[in-house]
Structure formats: C-alpha cells, structure tokens
Design an enzyme around this catalytic site. Structure first.
Site, PDB file in Angstrom:
ATOM      1  N   GLY A   7      30.463  -8.263  18.546  1.00  0.00           N
ATOM      2  CA  GLY A   7      31.776  -7.220  18.741  1.00  0.00           C
ATOM      3  C   GLY A   7      32.966  -8.251  18.929  1.00  0.00           C
ATOM      4  O   GLY A   7      33.866  -8.153  18.057  1.00  0.00           O
ATOM      5  N   ILE A  65      23.270 -17.626  19.680  1.00  0.00           N
ATOM      6  CA  ILE A  65      22.642 -18.443  21.082  1.00  0.00           C
ATOM      7  C   ILE A  65      21.454 -18.956  20.721  1.00  0.00           C
ATOM      8  O   ILE A  65      21.159 -19.927  21.155  1.00  0.00           O
ATOM      9  CB  ILE A  65      22.871 -17.441  22.164  1.00  0.00           C
ATOM     10  CG1 ILE A  65      22.033 -18.150  23.346  1.00  0.00           C
ATOM     11  CG2 ILE A  65      22.060 -16.359  21.798  1.00  0.00           C
ATOM     12  CD1 ILE A  65      23.134 -19.147  23.847  1.00  0.00           C
ATOM     13  N   TYR A 110      21.751  -7.061  33.423  1.00  0.00           N
ATOM     14  CA  TYR A 110      22.872  -7.715  32.599  1.00  0.00           C
ATOM     15  C   TYR A 110      24.029  -8.362  33.684  1.00  0.00           C
ATOM     16  O   TYR A 110      24.119  -9.501  33.529  1.00  0.00           O
ATOM     17  CB  TYR A 110      23.417  -6.413  31.679  1.00  0.00           C
ATOM     18  CG  TYR A 110      24.820  -6.831  31.152  1.00  0.00           C
ATOM     19  CD1 TYR A 110      24.903  -8.104  30.106  1.00  0.00           C
ATOM     20  CD2 TYR A 110      26.143  -6.325  31.240  1.00  0.00           C
ATOM     21  CE1 TYR A 110      26.165  -8.353  29.610  1.00  0.00           C
ATOM     22  CE2 TYR A 110      27.368  -6.538  30.626  1.00  0.00           C
ATOM     23  CZ  TYR A 110      27.191  -7.525  29.817  1.00  0.00           C
ATOM     24  OH  TYR A 110      28.519  -8.000  29.195  1.00  0.00           O
ATOM     25  N   LYS A 120      24.760 -12.315  34.436  1.00  0.00           N
ATOM     26  CA  LYS A 120      26.143 -12.893  34.336  1.00  0.00           C
ATOM     27  C   LYS A 120      26.549 -13.515  35.584  1.00  0.00           C
ATOM     28  O   LYS A 120      27.261 -14.554  35.565  1.00  0.00           O
ATOM     29  CB  LYS A 120      27.265 -11.792  34.019  1.00  0.00           C
ATOM     30  CG  LYS A 120      27.182 -11.205  32.517  1.00  0.00           C
ATOM     31  CD  LYS A 120      27.490 -12.176  31.400  1.00  0.00           C
ATOM     32  CE  LYS A 120      27.322 -11.809  30.062  1.00  0.00           C
ATOM     33  NZ  LYS A 120      27.226 -13.017  28.890  1.00  0.00           N
TER      34      LYS A 120
END
Ligand code: 15L
Length: 257
Positions: free
Chosen positions: A22, A43, A127, A131
């Site tokens: 996105g 990636i 998630y 991070k």
C-alpha cells in the site's frame, strides 16, 4: 522542508522494499523524483541476495507483514526478513535505513494519554511485537555497527481518515513523503524513533525528541472530521478499540482462535 528545496536533491541509489504494498505504491513515484536509481524489492528476495544492496546509499524498508496476522508469516517477514536485511546492509556498507515501524508498538496506551518514543513499548499484538523487535534490532545495528536507522511509528496513512480514531492517527501521503525525505536527508539520524502523524488537532504522540529529523507535518485530519464522524456516529466507550490507541488491533491475537 518544502518540496521546492527537495526536488533538486538527488540520491545516487535508493532501495525501496515492499514497493508493491500500500504505502510502497504511494512512495515509489514520489521517491523516484529524488534519486538516480530507485531499486525496488520484495522482502522475500533479501533473504539470500545481499547483492540487492550493493551500491545502495540508503534503504526505505516498508517490506513485511503490515497488519495483525498469525505468528508464522510475522516471524518470517518481520523478524527473519528484517534480520536478513540488516545483515545484508552491514555486509554492503549501507549507512542509513528508514524503517517502517508502527504505532502498534505502543497500541496498549490509552487514547487519553499523550506518549513519546521515550515511553516503554506496549505492543498490541504479534505485529506490534515484531515492530518492537525491529526497533531493537536496528538499535543494536546502530550501537554495534553504526548503521543509522529512523524508526517511523506510522499512524494511519490512507487517502483520508476512515473513522474517529484516525482523526488522531492520520498521516497524509504528502506528510508521509515529507517524513521519509526528512529521515533520508537529516545530517544526523543516529537511532531515532518518531511517530508518523500529520498535524492533527488531537494527537496522542509527542515527537519533540525527534526534532533533529526536521519533520514538519503540513496536513491535518480536521477537514475530514465531519465525514469521519458521520461514518461513525457514536463510540462505545466500553469497547477496547475505543479505549486504546491501537484501536481494533487490541482485540486481535492468538487467543481469539
Ligand atoms: C498499521 O500499522 C497498519 O499497517 C495499517 O494498515 C493501519 O491499520 C494502521 O496501522 C493503523 O493503526 O491505523
């Protein structure tokens, strides 16, 4: 920093990972204006191919899983993949990485709190945890190897804020571009953490500690307030998604299976 100043600026070679995602699609044409070669990658390719980073002056790393997911894909893309990227960067002598972290590193703070990057991490799911790992991994690569990283705890970067929460967390695409360029051009980045958020009326994040990056957001969610409130006429104050900064992310997790 005005775009007038920046259009004359050129990087020899930049790598953009997650170019098909996105925000990758948003940044791709915008970053192209500032470099002679914009190398694009996924990636998955970085696992084995350190060559992808040869001659690259800086990396804008958007690659990886960008929302809550089960552990295996998060592990592969955001943990193993990130390690591979930093190892490749170290071997190829890359000096600076702009890392797309997320506001979900601190999603379990309440919406009535104002926090800064100095506050302890409170990830709101796997998630956010991945991070948090990325922020720590990049800190290690700075402390040990001197690779600079700007960790961008991006809020909600969409064409416009979709709901009431995003009136606080929204980052316009133009401000996203300003943020990435500020991080690429700041004389000194070291290891910095900054929230990626526009100049919204009610912001939960204090970026004073990242003033050295020179990011000056110029947009605000305010013109979209009426539309966002009409889309979401009321808020359930008992709903964790309305209580915590991470919104609906705080309701996810493996315990929901
Ligand atoms: C994120 O980290 C996601 O990548 C994005 O899709 C949004 O959900 C955003 O957070 C958000 O918090 O709104």
């Amino acid at each position: 920093m005005s775009s007038q100043v920046l259009t004359s600026l050129r990087f020899e070679r930049l790598l953009l990972t997650g170019a098909a995602g996105g925000l990758g699609r948003v940044l791709r044409p915008r970053l192209k204006r500032y470099c002679n070669t914009l190398r694009l990658s996924d990636i998955a390719e970085l696992g084995t191919a350190a060559e992808g980073l040869e001659g690259v002056s800086a990396v804008v790393h958007l690659g990886g899983v960008s929302t809550e997911a089960s552990f295996e894909p998060v592990l592969q893309a955001n943990i193993v993949g990130l390690y591979n990227l930093y190892e490749a960067a170290r071997k190829q002598g890359v000096k600076r990485i702009v890392f797309a972290s997320s506001n979900h590193v601190t999603g379990f703070y309440r919406q009535d709190e104002v926090i800064s990057p100095a506050d302890p991490m409170r990830p709101d799911g796997l998630y956010g945890i991945s991070k948090a790992f990325g922020e720590n991994l990049s800190r290690y690569y700075f402390d040990r190897y001197g690779i600079e990283t700007a960790c961008l705890r991006i809020g909600s970067s969409f064409p416009e804020p979709r709901d009431r929460r995003m009136l606080s967390t929204w980052l316009s695409y133009d401000d996203l571009e300003r943020l990435v360029l500020a991080c690429l051009t700041a004389p000194v980045v070291g290891h910095s953490v900054i929230y990626g958020v526009s100049d919204n009326r009610a912001v939960w994040w204090d970026n004073t500690s990242a003033a050295h990056l020179g990011f000056r957001p110029q947009d605000s969610s305010e013109p979209f307030r009426a539309a966002a409130e009409a889309r979401q006429p009321s808020i359930d104050l008992a709903d964790p998604a309305s209580i915590f900064q991470g919104g609906a992310f705080v309701r996810t997790g493996p315990f929901d299976n």
